[in-house]
Design a protein around this motif. Structure first.
Motif, PDB file in Angstrom:
ATOM      1  N   ARG A  68      83.068  52.514  46.300  1.00  0.00           N
ATOM      2  CA  ARG A  68      84.224  52.986  45.535  1.00  0.00           C
ATOM      3  C   ARG A  68      83.960  53.346  44.077  1.00  0.00           C
ATOM      4  N   LEU A  69      83.047  52.641  43.428  1.00  0.00           N
ATOM      5  CA  LEU A  69      82.880  52.818  41.985  1.00  0.00           C
ATOM      6  C   LEU A  69      82.278  54.169  41.618  1.00  0.00           C
ATOM      7  N   MET A  70      82.911  54.856  40.701  1.00  0.00           N
ATOM      8  CA  MET A  70      82.354  56.108  40.179  1.00  0.00           C
ATOM      9  C   MET A  70      81.144  55.836  39.291  1.00  0.00           C
ATOM     10  N   ASP A  71      81.160  54.711  38.591  1.00  0.00           N
ATOM     11  CA  ASP A  71      80.057  54.374  37.689  1.00  0.00           C
ATOM     12  C   ASP A  71      79.103  53.367  38.330  1.00  0.00           C
ATOM     13  N   TYR A  72      78.984  53.437  39.644  1.00  0.00           N
ATOM     14  CA  TYR A  72      78.168  52.481  40.388  1.00  0.00           C
ATOM     15  C   TYR A  72      76.723  52.457  39.898  1.00  0.00           C
ATOM     16  N   ASP A  73      76.234  51.261  39.688  1.00  0.00           N
ATOM     17  CA  ASP A  73      74.831  51.009  39.386  1.00  0.00           C
ATOM     18  C   ASP A  73      74.419  49.820  40.242  1.00  0.00           C
ATOM     19  N   CYS A  74      73.390  49.991  41.036  1.00  0.00           N
ATOM     20  CA  CYS A  74      72.990  48.973  42.006  1.00  0.00           C
ATOM     21  C   CYS A  74      72.759  47.611  41.356  1.00  0.00           C
ATOM     22  N   ALA A  75      71.929  47.563  40.335  1.00  0.00           N
ATOM     23  CA  ALA A  75      71.589  46.275  39.714  1.00  0.00           C
ATOM     24  C   ALA A  75      72.806  45.622  39.076  1.00  0.00           C
ATOM     25  N   SER A  76      73.602  46.405  38.362  1.00  0.00           N
ATOM     26  CA  SER A  76      74.790  45.840  37.713  1.00  0.00           C
ATOM     27  C   SER A  76      75.790  45.335  38.739  1.00  0.00           C
ATOM     28  N   ASN A  77      76.055  46.142  39.751  1.00  0.00           N
ATOM     29  CA  ASN A  77      77.048  45.762  40.746  1.00  0.00           C
ATOM     30  C   ASN A  77      76.635  44.501  41.501  1.00  0.00           C
TER      31      ASN A  77
END
Length: 120
Positions: A68-77
């Motif tokens: 869902r996230l537009m600003d998805y970042d694997c490590a952060s998420n």
């Protein structure tokens, strides 16, 4: 993939669709579902709610956010979800979402703007 019992499956569906019993959680999930965005504070609250209040495996929430996230970042998420869950060497972070709503949306204007519900 984590296995959920029937109640957990329903709770997870309700969480994903912003249909929980908590207006603050629902507003944040509605925002995510409609825009692909959510504040960091919102992310922490909905994660804590899913993990600690509903008893759902954190990996399901992380995977949902990945979609869902537009600003998805694997490590952060995945890192933030693991942090809230207390995996590894960190302790679990259980947010009192009612207190968080009172602190960050004291007049209910965020909930009202997103859901149209007066949450006072």
């Amino acid at each position: 993939a984590p296995v959920l019992n029937t109640d957990q499956q329903q709770h997870f569906r309700n969480w994903c669709s912003a249909n929980t019993v908590n207006a603050f959680i629902d507003a944040n999930m509605t925002l995510l579902n409609q825009t692909g965005l959510m504040s960091n504070r919102g992310r922490q609250n909905v994660a804590s709610y899913l993990i600690h209040d509903l008893g759902i495996d954190w990996r399901l929430g992380a995977a949902y956010f990945e979609q869902r996230l537009m600003d998805y970042d694997c490590a952060s998420n995945w890192g933030n979800w693991a942090y809230i869950a207390g995996t590894g060497n960190s302790q679990a972070r259980h947010f009192n979402v009612q207190k968080q709503a009172q602190l960050y949306d004291p007049d209910g204007s965020f909930v009202h703007a997103i859901t149209g519900v007066l949450a006072l």
